[in-house]
Design an enzyme around this catalytic site. Structure first.
Site, PDB file in Angstrom:
ATOM      1  N   HIS A  43       0.841  -1.203   0.000  1.00  0.00           N
ATOM      2  CA  HIS A  43       0.000   0.000   0.000  1.00  0.00           C
ATOM      3  C   HIS A  43       0.873   1.249   0.000  1.00  0.00           C
ATOM      4  O   HIS A  43       2.113   1.173  -0.022  1.00  0.00           O
ATOM      5  CB  HIS A  43      -0.967  -0.013   1.190  1.00  0.00           C
ATOM      6  CG  HIS A  43      -0.301  -0.206   2.528  1.00  0.00           C
ATOM      7  ND1 HIS A  43       0.606   0.688   3.046  1.00  0.00           N
ATOM      8  CD2 HIS A  43      -0.407  -1.202   3.448  1.00  0.00           C
ATOM      9  CE1 HIS A  43       1.019   0.264   4.220  1.00  0.00           C
ATOM     10  NE2 HIS A  43       0.435  -0.885   4.492  1.00  0.00           N
ATOM     11  N   CYS A  73      -0.134  -9.288  20.999  1.00  0.00           N
ATOM     12  CA  CYS A  73      -0.965  -8.665  19.956  1.00  0.00           C
ATOM     13  C   CYS A  73      -0.508  -9.175  18.600  1.00  0.00           C
ATOM     14  O   CYS A  73       0.659  -8.999  18.221  1.00  0.00           O
ATOM     15  CB  CYS A  73      -0.853  -7.138  19.992  1.00  0.00           C
ATOM     16  SG  CYS A  73      -1.625  -6.396  18.526  1.00  0.00           S
TER      17      CYS A  73
HETATM   18  N1  MSP Z   1       7.417  -6.686   9.173  1.00  0.00           N
HETATM   19  C1  MSP Z   1       7.517  -5.537  10.016  1.00  0.00           C
HETATM   20  C2  MSP Z   1       8.909  -4.930   9.918  1.00  0.00           C
HETATM   21  C3  MSP Z   1      10.030  -5.849  10.230  1.00  0.00           C
HETATM   22  S1  MSP Z   1      11.564  -5.055   9.988  1.00  0.00           S
HETATM   23  C4  MSP Z   1      12.658  -6.095  10.608  1.00  0.00           C
HETATM   24  C5  MSP Z   1       6.478  -4.511   9.614  1.00  0.00           C
HETATM   25  N2  MSP Z   1       5.923  -4.683   8.408  1.00  0.00           N
HETATM   26  S2  MSP Z   1       4.770  -3.734   7.813  1.00  0.00           S
HETATM   27  O1  MSP Z   1       4.443  -4.284   6.536  1.00  0.00           O
HETATM   28  O2  MSP Z   1       3.716  -3.588   8.745  1.00  0.00           O
HETATM   29  O3  MSP Z   1       5.424  -2.329   7.626  1.00  0.00           O
HETATM   30  C6  MSP Z   1       6.563  -2.163   6.793  1.00  0.00           C
HETATM   31  C7  MSP Z   1       7.041  -0.728   6.880  1.00  0.00           C
HETATM   32  O4  MSP Z   1       6.027   0.119   6.328  1.00  0.00           O
HETATM   33  C8  MSP Z   1       7.246  -0.283   8.327  1.00  0.00           C
HETATM   34  O5  MSP Z   1       8.429   0.485   8.442  1.00  0.00           O
HETATM   35  C9  MSP Z   1       6.041   0.568   8.606  1.00  0.00           C
HETATM   36  O6  MSP Z   1       6.274   1.560   9.558  1.00  0.00           O
HETATM   37  C10 MSP Z   1       5.808   1.178   7.235  1.00  0.00           C
HETATM   38  N3  MSP Z   1       4.457   1.670   7.088  1.00  0.00           N
HETATM   39  C11 MSP Z   1       3.290   0.970   7.139  1.00  0.00           C
HETATM   40  N4  MSP Z   1       2.263   1.849   6.997  1.00  0.00           N
HETATM   41  C12 MSP Z   1       2.741   3.103   6.851  1.00  0.00           C
HETATM   42  C13 MSP Z   1       2.175   4.343   6.532  1.00  0.00           C
HETATM   43  N5  MSP Z   1       0.892   4.517   6.425  1.00  0.00           N
HETATM   44  N6  MSP Z   1       3.015   5.384   6.296  1.00  0.00           N
HETATM   45  C14 MSP Z   1       4.372   5.223   6.271  1.00  0.00           C
HETATM   46  N7  MSP Z   1       4.937   4.054   6.555  1.00  0.00           N
HETATM   47  C15 MSP Z   1       4.156   3.038   7.041  1.00  0.00           C
HETATM   48  O7  MSP Z   1       6.246  -3.588  10.383  1.00  0.00           O
END
Ligand code: MSP
Length: 642
Positions: free
Chosen positions: A20, A128
């Protein structure tokens, strides 16, 4: 001499859902940093990947009716495709189900265990699934997960524990004595105040047939998904497998992660590394979140809902530019179609696009497209501005001030636009005695644009090439900034007019508040025509080069995977050809059969969605409506329009 290395990573993405805008934001901003450092002369390694284990992913696989491995294999393709479309220049894509990763996770655990930091114990507490994290009672807010506002699950398990609490003081010392370890400042303060509250040991295994890496020596347990995932930063560069490669890149220069997971990266991760006797990364940058404000679609872009789909229409650079420029790196920001279109029109179409077009067109018209040897002197004053801007942009990229780097670059773009107004090359062109001044002025404008093409490259790499192509320069920047940014004379380049770099997007009433001028700095209402400028006027002969004919539509079909496009078969009198047109939001395929249209028949063929499109049909568009332009009354296909 060997170049300094720069190892940059992103968070690896959970594959429980499709990529996304938040994922795109992180990877595009990290890509901009990676590209800037390549240009600054670093030997860069840029790692991204997928986080494929854990309860959340296993659940999505079940919901999709697939075994986990098959499910995560499919998601890898989705993520890679998204990042290909966004032009993310990663060097490797790590997946946590790869063997190289398992081997490295076991090696890390072995070292941590050998150093005496793993014990056996009973875990009772909350878990969680959204965060894949353990919570104590005091972490919860009204009994709910602080991030997801859902009730966590109560867990009682016999587990392996990592003695995290033992590292608290060392962590605090490290953070205090290395101001750049956690950036930006507010993230650093959050982590320090979290550490002040004390640390508990961390359960690093899960029992009960979870989807994950088996715990070494105990197949009833799998490795806790965060312990598994964080290790990717080591396994992606050969840890436990290729020591030479590993020691070339480790410690990482910067981990780019979102603010929601900064704590995992600034507490658990450095403690794991300390426990294994490994060096800590030099820096963790916790960027802000991007939120999509409103659910409005963009009619003028064909009713796209998902911002990532705008790439089909505009290519990736406008979205990349928006993400990098709109939000100060480290802060939160919003995506809305209104702000996307107004930033596009103001900065890209107006400022940069017009500068390129005016400069190139005038060089072509007044000098035949070439600056002769010994090109005279202009009075634009751009050389000083360019030198100052170039050095400040380099510094901004180094300190990860990405939007700042673009703001500074635009000082040069705007200064060059002003220089055109002030020097009025079209007046100079009327006076043969001022030929030297004319070539000097246009030469300086062209040179400023060459420099701009380098400075914008990390953010908008395709359009940077587009600028150089219009200047008649090699596409490949060839060489590092130090050398490339030195001011030179624009002699011998062959420029030729071509289509606008950033065609203006019409802001229709559902995307920009009606009656309000677009925030594009031009003072004109959205869509309002620019006044004709002398250098923009064309000769009759220019118009006559366009071959306009009447065509009859034989059939129309949707183009797979592109909501906006229709594939038309058109009878042109001479031949039958395929034309891809962005009209699907306005016409149903069945209503088009037999319609006569005006076709630009001698347009260079273009590949759109793997279809060779030969020509373009003309339409009229206003207030969100579109009509096809046709001959008025029926006439033979192939009739010339003059
Ligand atoms: N799998 C874990 C990260 C493990 S790193 C060893 C995770 N995955 S995630 O898919 O939820 O998120 C991946 C990255 O996208 C994270 O750094 C997260 O903060 C970022 N984002 C997810 N949604 C976001 C926004 N809406 N805006 C900006 N970044 C965001 O967390």
């Amino acid at each position: 001499m060997s170049r300094p290395t720069f190892y940059i990573t992103c968070a690896i993405d959970y594959v429980n859902a499709k990529p996304h805008l938040g994922h795109a934001y992180e990877k595009v901003t990290a890509d901009c940093i990676a590209r800037a450092h390549r240009s600054l002369g670093y030997d860069v390694f840029f790692l991204i990947g997928n986080d494929e284990h854990g309860t959340k992913v296993a659940k999505s696989a079940r919901a999709a009716g697939k075994p986990p491995r098959e499910y995560v294999d499919g998601m890898e393709l989705e993520f890679r495709e998204a990042y290909r479309r966004l032009n993310v220049s990663y060097d490797d894509f790590i997946r946590t189900c790869q063997t190289r990763h398992h081997v490295g996770v076991h090696e890390l655990l072995r070292r941590v265990q050998q150093n005496g930091h793993i014990t056996r114990g009973k875990y009772t507490g909350w878990y969680c699934e959204g965060c894949e994290a353990f919570y104590t009672e005091k972490d919860l807010v009204d009994g709910l997960c602080p991030d997801h506002a859902t009730k966590p699950r109560w867990v009682e398990e016999d587990n392996y524990f990592f003695k995290l609490s033992a590292f608290r003081d060392r962590l605090v010392d490290h953070i205090r004595s290395n101001p750049d370890f956690i950036r930006p400042e507010p993230r650093r303060n959050e982590v320090l105040s979290f550490l002040e509250r004390g640390l508990e040991d961390l359960s690093i295994s899960r029992a009960g047939g979870e989807w994950g890496i088996p715990f070494p020596g105990d197949p009833d347990h799998v490795v806790y998904v965060w312990f598994d995932a964080l290790t990717n930063y080591l396994t992606g560069i050969g840890f436990g497998d290729d020591e030479g490669e590993f020691s070339k890149w480790w410690p990482a220069d910067v981990h780019i992660v979102g603010k929601d997971i900064t704590r995992f990266h600034c507490v658990i991760w450095p403690a794991m590394l300390m426990a294994a006797g490994l060096e800590l990364p030099k820096s963790v940058f916790g960027h802000g979140f991007i939120y999509q404000s409103g659910t409005k679609m963009s009619k003028s872009l064909g009713n796209i809902v998902n911002p990532l789909d705008v790439i089909d229409t505009t290519g990736s650079d406008p979205l990349r530019y928006f993400l990098i420029r709109e939000i100060t790196y480290g802060k939160d920001g919003d995506f809305s179609w209104e702000s996307f279109i107004s930033r596009y029109n103001a900065d890209l179409a107006n400022d940069l696009g017009n500068l390129v077009k005016r400069t190139v067109d005038m060089t072509f018209k007044f000098l035949g497209g070439e600056i002769a040897e010994g090109n005279g002197t202009g009075r634009t004053g751009l050389r000083n501005v360019a030198e100052d801007v170039a050095s400040r942009v380099g510094q901004a990229y180094r300190r990860l001030d990405l939007s700042g780097a673009l703001v500074i670059t635009w000082e040069l773009v705007r200064r060059a636009n002003r220089a055109i107004q002030e020097t009025k090359p079209w007046e100079l062109a009327k006076d043969p005695a001022r030929r030297d001044e004319l070539t000097g002025t246009l030469g300086e404008l062209l040179e400023a644009l060459r420099i701009v093409s380098y400075l914008v490259e990390p953010a908008i790499p395709e359009k940077a090439i587009g600028i150089r192509r219009r200047l008649g320069l090699p596409e490949d920047p060839g060489g590092l900034w130090d050398e490339a940014l030195a001011w030179r004379e624009a002699t011998g380049w062959k420029v030729a007019p071509s289509e606008p770099l950033f065609p203006r997007i019409d802001a229709s009433p559902d995307t920009a508040a009606a009656g309000r001028p677009a925030k594009d700095g031009s003072g004109r209402a959205p869509g309002e025509a620019e006044p004709d400028r002398e250098e923009d006027l064309i000769e009759l002969a220019d118009f006559e080069r366009v071959k306009l004919v009447v065509g009859t539509i034989l059939s129309a079909e949707p183009v797979r995977g592109a909501d906006r496009l229709l594939e038309l078969q058109i009878d042109t009198g001479d031949d039958r050809r395929r034309v891809v047109a962005g009209i699907a939001a306005h016409f149903a395929p069945e209503e088009l059969k037999g319609r006569q249209v005006v076709l630009v028949a001698n347009l260079k063929p273009a590949r759109i969605r793997d279809i060779e499109s030969r020509g373009m049909i003309l339409v009229a568009q206003a207030d969100g409506r579109m009509t096809l332009l046709g001959p008025g009354e029926e006439i033979a296909a192939g009739a010339r329009i003059r």
